[in-house]
Each structure stands twice: as structure tokens, then as C-alpha cells.
Write an enzyme that holds these catalytic residues in place. Structure first.
Site, PDB file in Angstrom:
ATOM      1  CB  ALA A 258      -0.942   0.002   1.352  1.00  0.00           C
ATOM      2  CG  MET A 259       2.048   5.164  -2.014  1.00  0.00           C
ATOM      3  SD  MET A 259       3.731   5.383  -1.343  1.00  0.00           S
ATOM      4  CE  MET A 259       3.968   6.908  -0.932  1.00  0.00           C
ATOM      5  CD  GLU A 260       4.067   6.592   2.785  1.00  0.00           C
ATOM      6  OE1 GLU A 260       3.681   5.288   2.473  1.00  0.00           O
ATOM      7  OE2 GLU A 260       5.211   6.790   3.196  1.00  0.00           O
ATOM      8  CG  ASN A 261      -0.371   8.237  -2.274  1.00  0.00           C
ATOM      9  OD1 ASN A 261       0.789   8.101  -2.705  1.00  0.00           O
ATOM     10  ND2 ASN A 261      -1.086   7.057  -2.715  1.00  0.00           N
ATOM     11  CG  HIS A 293       2.508   0.734   7.776  1.00  0.00           C
ATOM     12  ND1 HIS A 293       3.951   0.661   8.466  1.00  0.00           N
ATOM     13  CD2 HIS A 293       3.379   1.406   6.621  1.00  0.00           C
ATOM     14  CE1 HIS A 293       4.972   1.214   7.795  1.00  0.00           C
ATOM     15  NE2 HIS A 293       4.535   1.596   6.559  1.00  0.00           N
ATOM     16  CD  GLU A 294       0.929   2.098   3.825  1.00  0.00           C
ATOM     17  OE1 GLU A 294       1.376   3.115   3.659  1.00  0.00           O
ATOM     18  OE2 GLU A 294       1.353   0.938   3.709  1.00  0.00           O
ATOM     19  CG  HIS A 297       3.762   6.086   6.291  1.00  0.00           C
ATOM     20  ND1 HIS A 297       4.919   6.404   6.697  1.00  0.00           N
ATOM     21  CD2 HIS A 297       3.836   4.956   5.584  1.00  0.00           C
ATOM     22  CE1 HIS A 297       5.596   5.233   6.499  1.00  0.00           C
ATOM     23  NE2 HIS A 297       5.035   4.483   5.772  1.00  0.00           N
ATOM     24  CD  GLU A 316       8.127   3.375   5.142  1.00  0.00           C
ATOM     25  OE1 GLU A 316       7.534   2.690   5.740  1.00  0.00           O
ATOM     26  OE2 GLU A 316       7.789   3.834   4.024  1.00  0.00           O
TER      27      GLU A 316
HETATM   28  N1  B3K Z   1       5.881   4.184   1.524  1.00  0.00           N
HETATM   29  C1  B3K Z   1       5.357   2.671   0.786  1.00  0.00           C
HETATM   30  C2  B3K Z   1       6.380   1.988   0.011  1.00  0.00           C
HETATM   31  C3  B3K Z   1       6.854   2.370  -1.350  1.00  0.00           C
HETATM   32  C4  B3K Z   1       7.682   1.562  -1.832  1.00  0.00           C
HETATM   33  C5  B3K Z   1       8.176   2.029  -3.222  1.00  0.00           C
HETATM   34  N2  B3K Z   1       9.083   1.199  -3.928  1.00  0.00           N
HETATM   35  C6  B3K Z   1       4.376   1.736   1.684  1.00  0.00           C
HETATM   36  C7  B3K Z   1       4.638   1.851   2.981  1.00  0.00           C
HETATM   37  O1  B3K Z   1       5.766   1.784   3.532  1.00  0.00           O
HETATM   38  O2  B3K Z   1       4.010   2.282   3.764  1.00  0.00           O
HETATM   39 ZN    ZN Z   2       5.641   2.556   5.000  1.00  0.00          ZN
END
Ligand code: B3K
Ligand code: ZN
Length: 854
Positions: A258-261, A293-294, A297, A316
Site C-alpha cells: 500500500a502507499m500513504e499518499n 501503517h499507512e 504515515h 519506515e
Molecule cells: N511507502 C510505501 C512503500 C513505497 C515503496 C516504493 N518502492 C509503503 C509503506 O511503506 O507504507
Molecule cells: Zn511505510
């Protein structure tokens, strides 16, 4: 041929030449020809005095227009970006306007703007934004983004708060300055499952989980986990959410979890969608952890971000530590800790012991995506746990408050982080900082002495060499210790010993009898404890230790001793071990989840690593045979009690994903697996037919596959779930995980020939090729077929999706530990990969590092 990718060094950091004072983006979406119009306000950066050209990152963009303050300018373009000469730039600041064209439908790398099943989505971390438009794509350039999306698709999302929308367009404004890696855009035919959260200051936040039509009924758990995360973050860290909306989107094609945008988290659908019928208890636990987790962030990562990618562990490691704390609070803390350490050893210790070892804060890289590793994440989290143990809970809290206070809005460094702790506690953390710069897992040896009523423990630490780091200084190691009397009473409750030297003794006086030590309670430091102990002592601690982690650890160490003796010397299964496990299994005073963990045997790869650390060469076939023999013997030893346990644990209650119920299911299914070893699969077949949850379905099927049964059930499973990709991923992975070592590659070959082996989908690729790589005895089969098949598929995937290919290639990181014949085969596969024309920089870096080991 492209130029050889450059190595980036931490020591070379310089601030960017300019500041960005605002970004306005317009997206005109079209699968083959999306137009991106950017208006970016630049100002000189006082941190970089002097006159500078403007260098922007950009890859795979077709530039259609470029102007500065309305005047068209000639930018110099190359494969990596554009440069506008200083002569074309007003010294006090200017507006840059560009228009580029990109083709999201052709983007198979799943980085930048791409398409997944008709939906547009983005992944920008780490350096994907440069595939969207020309920009200083680095985390220390933070700016406010406004976004306009034009498309016929009904749902158009970006970061921040919604501003306005009409037919065919929507506008978003993110008030919080952010680096480009947190940018996100989603457009598609989506449905929401919505909720509300009221923050502690009374702000109302709309919560939405966006999914493809038909998946709405699988969002409830994720939504609930989100609300619990938001609440926990307020209660435990005092951090509030800061926008009017929080959106989560589930995407089927995604390179990671997943990604925390900011305000718009994008998730791999397998970590969002869950129902009792489709998700296992482990899935529920993982969804809860990743949602948290996300979300976490938002403060540790977004409000405070990283100055450069070398500081990745700043966000992280800390965020993993926080999600572990959260899961520990939501579930059994002890059980979570054990599970986390199992993963740490399986992934991070393995990485640290091989050619890919690197410090928690690396000092150079070629492709940053290759450094989203277990070391940065999991060891990064352990380092924070140690810091907390050393300074204590109150000081940790004060230091974190200071961190948020002092660095909100910053792109920070590990130095900033440690300074906060130094200022909050008065402690000097210079030696502690070695945990960030030295790679490798320390080994801790222990000597005991008992004389004249004084008990002395002497610890010796060794820090093994790792690539590029032959010699190391001793680290600070917090060793949590308890002492027990021979009658089982605790005579010294958990105490933290602070080891700072290579060799150090600690004395304990006033003891009536020689105590039994319980060392490294709660796994207080990520080290290998090299301590031989007689089986009686391990069994004693398994029975009496008051620290749940070390109680489990004693059983695990005993099982490893037994398995090593069997694999190396052909020893029989140890009676002492069988009796000790039986005692725990039937101890009704213990948590069922804990008992289930004690019944789980050490993994084969973990065992190979342990044998290698003993200075011996592991034989995967022998380890596999020993492990099977141990579970067979356990099935016999536990006898009739197992059937009773199996029956008693079915209370007929309606399904709940709660940790308590999951623990009972885990123990029940562990009992089923053992019973199946004795009854030819009768009970498991019945259990499969009666299963009311995916956990039970998978548990019964695994038990059958384990004894080479289950053909009919596999077919029934595929008939039922054939259209559900996330569920079918389990079907693929499970068969390969349970395949006989000699058949694993052939089975994988058959499965890859199926039309539903959609190898371009990362989840499916990992479920099949990743599963073969994880079948230790199958992947390392002496025929070399496992190596060959994984290498073939890496070569096939690499041109399309280098990031996932590079990630799966870590299957080979353990090659130096095996015998000459296996090493030769694995090495020649790695060399074959390296010879491929147009190999990606991602995969090349990994393979070169792995080959450098020999
Ligand atoms: N920050 C993203 C991971 C991005 C990975 C890029 N290759 C997810 C996370 O750690 O929450
Ligand atoms: Zn992360």
C-alpha cells in the site's frame, strides 16, 4: 543502450537549487495520450546561494510546451530530465509552465500514472512522479499541490480536500506542503463504503474506501481498522488527522502492499478486501496492520518527511514500530511480538547474513526501490524499540512530542531524530547511532559463573563483517533479563542490562541458589543469542518463564536443536522435545494462539540459516525430511488428546475476526494438521466440506495437501473461487508451498501454463513464482530446476516490471550458504540473468550485489 545507472551517495547531499512555492496540475486523462499541464512557482533557495540553472527530473515524457513567465523557453532534454539554463530564469523567481503527454495504458512498470482494470492510478514513491511531469522529484522539495482532473470516469480523486466538481472534471487542493512522492491520482468506476470520524478537536472527517463495483461488501473490516487506527493515534501519540476527507482506494495491480499518499492512500486490493468467506485470519491481521501503517504515515512520513532517500528508515522504521505497537494493543501483545520476531528472523536476519546486507541507513544506492527492505523496515523498527527500552516509556513519549513539535513540516534526518532523544533525555546517543550505520546481525555469547552466592553473566558481542564493512565497533545492546529459581519462581523480574562493550559482565548477589537465566526477554535487541543450553533448561523455561516471548523462544530453540541434530547427524526425534511441546499444547491456562505458535515448527529456510551460522552446510532435503519427521512424531505423541482438543475448540459461535477467535482457530487447525498425519485425511476432508470461513477452508486444504491428498478439494476450491483473483492467489500459492521438493518446479510449470496465470499482475506472479522461491527444499532442489524456473520468470518479467522482478530476485540471496553443486547452479542462473540484453537497472543492481558474494 542507456548509460550505466549512477550510484548515489549520502555524503553528496545538497539542498535543491530552488524552492517550489506552489504547484497546479491539470490532467486530461486518456489511456494512450494523457496530457499533464503543470504550473510550478519557483523561487531561489537561500540554502543554495548563487545563480543556478533549473534541473528537473523527467522520464518517458513527451514535452509539448515549456515556458517561463509566459515566454516560451528552449529546455535541454535528456533521458533523465530537462535543464533550463540560468540565462532563461529570472533570478527572483518565476512560473514554469509545461505540458507533457504520457501513455498510462502502456505503463506496465506500475510506477507513475498507470492503469489497472480500466482505472487510472498512481504510485510515485520513490521516484515515480518524474514519469508524470517534469519536477524536482526529491523528498526535500515540499510544496502545496492543486489538482484538476478531466475525465469521463465518474470518480476522480487526488490528495487533500475536494474543492469543486462538475460533469467530467474535479478539483482538489492539498493545503499541506508535500514532496512529490506523496502525490496521488485515481480515476475510475468506483464504489465507496463510507464512514465518519470525529477527531479529538471536533473536526469531522469523511472516510471512504473505494473499490470496484461488487466489492463493496468486503470493506467493513478495513473501515473499522481505519477508525481504530485514528483513535489509537490520538490516544497514544496525541496526533490528529488534518484534512476533511480520508480516502483509501483498492487496486488489483500494485507492486507492494500500500502507499500513504496524503489523504489518498492507495492499497493493493488484497490488503483491503476481506470477508469471512474470502479472507483468512492472517489476512485480517495484515489488513489491520497495513491500514494502520499507512494511516500512521500521515504524521511519521507525511507531516515529517525524509530529507533524502537514505533517511527512509526515519519514516519506515518508526511507522512499522508504531503499527506493531498498535497491533499489540488490538490483539495479544505477546503473540504479536512472537509473530513479528518470526518475520524479522525470516527476512531481515536472512538479508543481514547474506550478500544484500546493508545498514538501516544505507550510504549509497543505484536504484532506491531496491532499498525498501526488511532491514530498513523491520530492523529500523527494532532500533526504535531498543531506543524506547533504553530511555524508558516516559522519555520516549517526551522525545516523540518534541519530534513532532520541532520537525512538523520538515524533511528530516536520522541526526534530527536522535538529537530529539538526546535533548529530551540528556543521553549521548553517539554509540547507539551505530545501529543505523553498521550492517549485520550481532551475535551474543553468554558465559555464566556461580560462586559464593554470586551469579555472574558475561556477554561477548561479535559484529560479523558484511559487504563493504569488514570491521565494526561494539554496539549498545539492551538485554532484558530475568532470573528464575530452580523451583520455577522468578527471583529477578525483567531488568534491562545495558551492554556497551565488546565483552561485559553483570553480577547478581543475594541469590539462594544458582538461577536459570531468561535472557533477551521480549527479544529486546535484534541479535542472535549464541547460547548452548541443555534440553532440560530449555524445557524448564518453556514450562516456567513468566516472559511469554522467552517461554516461546525456549520451545523454539529446543525444536531447532532437535532439527539440527536430525538433519546433521541423523539423530532421532527427541523425547524431551515431544514431552515439552505436549505439556504446552494441553495447558488450558495458556492462550490458544500462544499454544498454536508453540506447535508451529521452525521454517526450513530459518533452519538452513541456523545451520549455516553454526559453520555447517545446510542440506535442504535433510532439513525437509527432519521437519516432516518431527511433525509426524508429534502427531503420534500428542495422541488422543489431539482429537479432544480439535473437538473442544469448536464452540459453534458465529464467525468473528477477533484475535481470540482467530487464536482458537489456529490451534484447532494445528491439531487438524497433525490428526491428518494419522487418519489419511478423513477428518480434514470433512472439515473442508464443513468450512465456514476461508481460514478453515485453507487450513483443511493444507492438511490434505500435506499428505498428498486434496485433489478433489483443490478442484472444488477453483470451481468456487475461479473468478476471484485474490482468493485464487491463495490456491496457487498453497499447492506450491506443499509440493514435494522434487515436484515443486514441475508443478509451478504446470500452473504457469494455465490461462489464469496472469504473470503481469504482481500478486499472481508472487503467488506462483514467489511461492516456488519460498518452498525451501523445492527451490533449492539439487536438480537446479527451481533456480532455473525462477530465473526464467525473472527474465520474462523484468522488461515489463523491473521493480517486482528485482524484489522477487532476492530468492537467490542465500545462494552462498549451500554446497558447491548448488552454489554453482544458482550462480550460473544469476550470471545468465546478468547476460540478458537490456536488463533493468533494478534487477542488475540486485544480481550484481548477490554475485559479489563469491
Ligand atoms: N511507502 C510505501 C512503500 C513505497 C515503496 C516504493 N518502492 C509503503 C509503506 O511503506 O507504507
Ligand atoms: Zn511505510
Amino acid at each position: 543502450m542507456t548509460d550505466a545507472p549512477a550510484t548515489v551517495h549520502l555524503a553528496d547531499y545538497q539542498p535543491f537549487t530552488h524552492l517550489v512555492n506552489g504547484v497546479e496540475l491539470t490532467f486530461r486523462l486518456a489511456p494512450q495520450a494523457t496530457r499533464v499541464l503543470a504550473r510550478i512557482r519557483f523561487a531561489p533557495n537561500p540554502a543554495r546561494p548563487g545563480v543556478h540553472p533549473l534541473r528537473l527530473d523527467g522520464e518517458g515524457l513527451r514535452l509539448l510546451a515549456c515556458s517561463v513567465d509566459g515566454q516560451q523557453v528552449q529546455a535541454a532534454l535528456d533521458a533523465k530530465g530537462m535543464t533550463i539554463s540560468a540565462a532563461d530564469l529570472p533570478p527572483d523567481g518565476f512560473l514554469l509552465e509545461t505540458e507533457v503527454e504520457i501513455a498510462p495504458a502502456d505503463n506496465t512498470a506500475l510506477e507513475g500514472l498507470y492503469m489497472s482494470k480500466g482505472m487510472y492510478c498512481t504510485q510515485c514513491e520513490a521516484e515515480g512522479f518524474r514519469k508524470i511531469t517534469y519536477y524536482p522529484d526529491r523528498p526535500d522539495v515540499m510544496a502545496r499541490f492543486k489538482v484538476r482532473i478531466e475525465s469521463d470516469l465518474p470518480i476522480l480523486l487526488s490528495n487533500g480536500n475536494p474543492v469543486a466538481k462538475g460533469k467530467g472534471w474535479a478539483e482538489w487542493d492539498d493545503p499541506w506542503p508535500k514532496p512529490a512522492y506523496l502525490f496521488a491520482l485515481v480515476a475510475g468506476e468506483l464504489r465507496a463504503r463510507s464512514g465518519r470520524f470525529r477527531t479529538f478537536s471536533g473536526r469531522k472527517v469523511d472516510l471512504n474506501i473505494w473499490v470496484r463495483p461488487g466489492d463493496e461488501d468486503r470493506c467493513a473490516y478495513a473501515l473499522d481498522a481505519l477508525v481504530r487506527s485514528m483513535k489509537w493515534e490520538e490516544e497514544v501519540y496525541g496526533r490528529e488527522y488534518d484534512l476533511d476527507v480520508f480516502n483509501i482506494v483498492a487496486v488489483d495491480d500494485f507492486n507492494m502492499g500500500a502507499m500513504e499518499n496524503k489523504g489518498l492512500n492507495i492499497f493493493n486490493s488484497r490488503y483491503v478486501l476481506a470477508s469471512p468467506e474470502t479472507a483468512t485470519d492472517d489476512d485480517f491481521a495484515r489488513i489491520e496492520a497495513i491500514i494502520a501503517h499507512e494511516y500512521f504515515h500521515n504524521w511519521t512520513g507525511n507531516r515529517i518527511t525524509c530529507r533524502d532517500w537514505f533517511q527512509l528508515c526515519l519514516k519506515e522504521g518508526l511507522t512499522v514500530f508504531r503499527d506493531h505497537q498498535f497491533s499489540g494493543d488490538m490483539r495479544s501483545g505477546a503473540v504479536r511480538r512472537i509473530e513479528d520476531v518470526v518475520v524479522l528472523r525470516a527476512r531481515q536476519f536472512r538479508e543481514d547474513a547474506g550478500p544484500l546486507a546493508h545498514p538501516v541507513r544505507p550510504e549509497s544506492f543505484v536504484e532506491i526501490n531496491n532499498f525498501y527492505t526488511a532491514t530498513v523496515y523491520e530492523k529500523g523498527a527494532e532500533v526504535i524499540g531498543m531506543l524506547k527500552t533504553l530511555v524508558g516509556d516516559d522519555s520516549y513519549k517526551r522525545a516523540l512530542d518534541l519530534y513532532f513539535d520541532r520537525h512538523d513540516g520538515d524533511a528530516a534526518t536520522i541526526e534530527d531524530w536522535l538529537k530529539v532523544f538526546e535533548d529530551a533525555t540528556g543521553r549521548d546517543l553517539a554509540q547507539f547511532k551505530l545501529w543505523y550505520s553498521q550492517a549485520g546481525t550481532p551475535h551474543l555469547k553468554v558465559a555464566e559463573d556461580w560462586a559464593d552466592g554470586v551469579y555472574t553473566l558475561t556477554f561477548t558481542q561479535t559484529n560479523p563483517p558484511t559487504p563493504g564493512q569488514p570491521k565494526k565497533a561494539p554496539k549498545v545492546i539492551p538485554i532484558n533479563l530475568g532470573l528464575l529459581n530452580p523451583n520455577g519462581d522468578e527471583v529477578l523480574p525483567t531488568t534491562t542490562l545495558e551492554m556497551t562493550k565488546a565483552k561485559q559482565s553483570f553480577r547478581f548477589e543475594g541469590l539462594a541458589a544458582r538461577p536459570i537465566p531468561s535472557i533477551l526477554r521480549g527479544f529486546s535487541a535484534p541479535v542472535v543469542l549464541d547460547r548452548k543450553a541443555p534440553p532440560e533448561e530449555r524445557a524448564f523455561l518453556l514450562a516456567h518463564d513468566t516472559d511469554a516471548f522467552n517461554k516461546w523462544e525456549a520451545g523454539r530453540a529446543l525444536a531447532k536443536d532437535v532439527m539440527a541434530e536430525m538433519a546433521l547427524k541423523g539423530a532421532p526425534v527427541s523425547r524431551a522435545w515431544l514431552d515439552a511441546v505436549a505439556a504446552v499444547t494441553f495447558d488450558e491456562s495458556l492462550d490458544p494462539a500462544f499454544r498454536a505458535l508453540c506447535l508451529r515448527l521452525p521454517g526450513e529456510d530459518d533452519m538452513a540459516q541456523t545451520i549455516h551460522a553454526l559453520g555447517r552446510v545446510p542440506d535442504p532435503a535433510k532439513i525437509h525430511a527432519a521437519r516432516r519427521e518431527m511433525s509426524g512424531a508429534l502427531a503420534v505423541r500428542l495422541g488422543e488428546g489431539l482429537s479432544q482438543l480439535y473437538k473442544a475448540l469448536d464452540d459453534g459461535a458465529p464467525f468473528s475476526p477477533s484475535a481470540a477467535q482467530a487464536g482458537r482457530r489456529a490451534l484447532r487447525l494445528a491439531a487438524l494438521a497433525l490428526l491428518t498425519r494419522r487418519d489419511g485425511g478423513k477428518l480434514a476432508a470433512a472439515a473442508y466440506a464443513a468450512a465456514r470461513s476461508m481460514t478453515e477452508e485453507i487450513g483443511a486444504l493444507s492438511a490434505l495437501l500435506d499428505i498428498r491428498e486434496g485433489e478433489a478439494e483443490l478442484q472444488a476450491f477453483a470451481d468456487r473461487w475461479g473468478k476471484d483473483a485474490n482468493v485464487m492467489d491463495k490456491w496457487f500459492a498453497l499447492q506450491i508451498a506443499h509440493a514435494e521438493p522434487a515436484e515443486a518446479a514441475a508443478l509451478t510449470g504446470r500452473l504457469t501454463a494455465r490461462p489464469d496465470f496472469d504473470w503481469k499482475n504482481p500478486n499472481r506472479f508472487r503467488s506462483v513464482i514467489g511461492a516456488l522461491a519460498a518452498n525451501h527444499a523445492g527451490f533449492h532442489h539439487r536438480s537446479g530446476e527451481g533456480y532455473r524456473m525462477v530465473a526464467d520468470w525473472l527474465l520474462q518479467l523484468d522488461p515489463l516490471n523491473p521493480q517486482t522482478a528485482a524484489r522477487v530476485s532476492t530468492a537467490f540471496e542465500t545462494w552462498p550458504r549451500y554446497d558447491a553443486s548448488r552454489r554453482k547452479r544458482a550462480k550460473s542462473e544469476l550470471e545468465r540473468i546478468l547476460d540478458a540484453p537490456n536488463l533493468s537497472g533494478d534487477l542488475r543492481e540486485m544480481v550484481e550485489r548477490m554475485l559479489a558474494a563469491g
